[in-house]
Design a protein around this motif. Structure first.
Motif: not given
Ligand code: R1P
Length: 273
Positions: A114-143
């Motif tokens: 993933a690309g770092g948005i948080n400016e305190s991160f550095n390339p090569g860091d590992l980030m635990l995902i605490s949550d997500h934001i769905n900006m994909m405009g779609d959802n696999p459960l539609i239907g």
């Protein structure tokens, strides 16, 4: 139809296995497939051989399942995932998660570059995902909802299991790894974001951005699986450093953090109940 396809894939995979069924699933992101090489007594099944499975089209994604043991646990790893931008539907992208669940997998470890948005991160860091934001405009459960697979309106208040996050944090401490933590934003891609889009995503609370993971995590939650997510910050997102982004750079960085990544994940897998 969906149930039939899931069962056909599941049956095919089961027929290839002589060992015990897997109970932990791993989805390995761009350049992170190397982890599957650590799996002992591996049974490798190319996606192309599995009924109804899409095939991988992105470099850094091998396109096969590796099933075996890791740290004494029975695991099934996707060495390469499917992305929405490859032209697959949300249902196709997440089909393997359905199959894993049918095989008996109750815990899923998703990884990505993933690309770092948080400016305190550095390339090569590992980030635990605490949550997500769905900006994909779609959802696999539609239907129409398939009730056998999960509820119509799934709860996402603990999309990433607090319990598994605790395990990951203590594992990171044990190996002296500075594990970052933050919110993953899922975009469709395949374009990387513009500098202005990154500014917007930062305002919205995003710490890292990529083009995967969110659909898989939605389906895993629908299926009642526990999820742990780890991002490898492969580069800083647009507008932070004055340099263009490339997939080659993404792969290069994941190669550099390989050791930390493998150490952390192996440690976490060992401690998963
Ligand atoms: C872009 O470089 C690719 O890397 C990431 C993005 O989502 C995109 O596919 O891959 P993974 O999310 O599969 O790790």
């Amino acid at each position: 139809m969906m149930m039939e396809q899931i069962n056909e894939s599941k049956t095919y995979i089961e027929e290839q296995l002589s060992t015990t069924k897997p109970d932990i699933g791993l989805i390995l992101g761009s350049g992170l497939g190397i982890l599957a090489d650590e799996i002992e007594n591996p049974k490798v099944i190319p996606y192309a051989d599995i009924p109804h499975f899409p095939t991988s089209t992105v470099s850094g994604h091998k396109g096969q399942l590796v099933i075996g043991t890791l740290q004494g646990q029975h695991v099934i790893a996707m060495q390469g995932r499917f992305h929405y931008y490859e032209g697959y539907s949300m249902q196709q992208v997440t089909f393997p998660v359905r199959v894993m669940k049918a095989l008996g997998v109750e815990q899923l470890l998703v990884t990505n570059a993933a690309g770092g948005i948080n400016e305190s991160f550095n390339p090569g860091d590992l980030m635990l995902i605490s949550d997500h934001i769905n900006m994909m405009g779609d959802n696999p459960l539609i239907g129409p909802n398939v009730d056998e697979l999960g509820p119509r309106f799934p709860d996402m208040s603990q999309a990433y299991s607090n319990e598994l996050m605790k395990v990951a944090k203590s594992c990171a401490q044990e190996i002296n790894l500075n594990l970052q933590e933050g919110v993953y934003v899922g975009n469709t891609g395949p374009t990387y974001e513009t500098g202005s889009e990154i500014k917007l995503l930062r305002t919205l609370g995003g710490d890292a951005v990529g083009m995967s993971t969110v659909p898989e995590v939605i389906v895993a939650n629908h299926a009642g699986m526990k999820v742990l997510g780890i991002s490898c910050i492969s580069n800083m997102a647009a507008g932070i450093l004055d340099q263009p982004l490339s997939h080659d750079e993404v792969i290069e960085t994941t190669e550099k953090v390989r050791e930390d990544f493998i150490k952390l994940v192996k440690n976490v897998i060992k401690k998963m109940a």
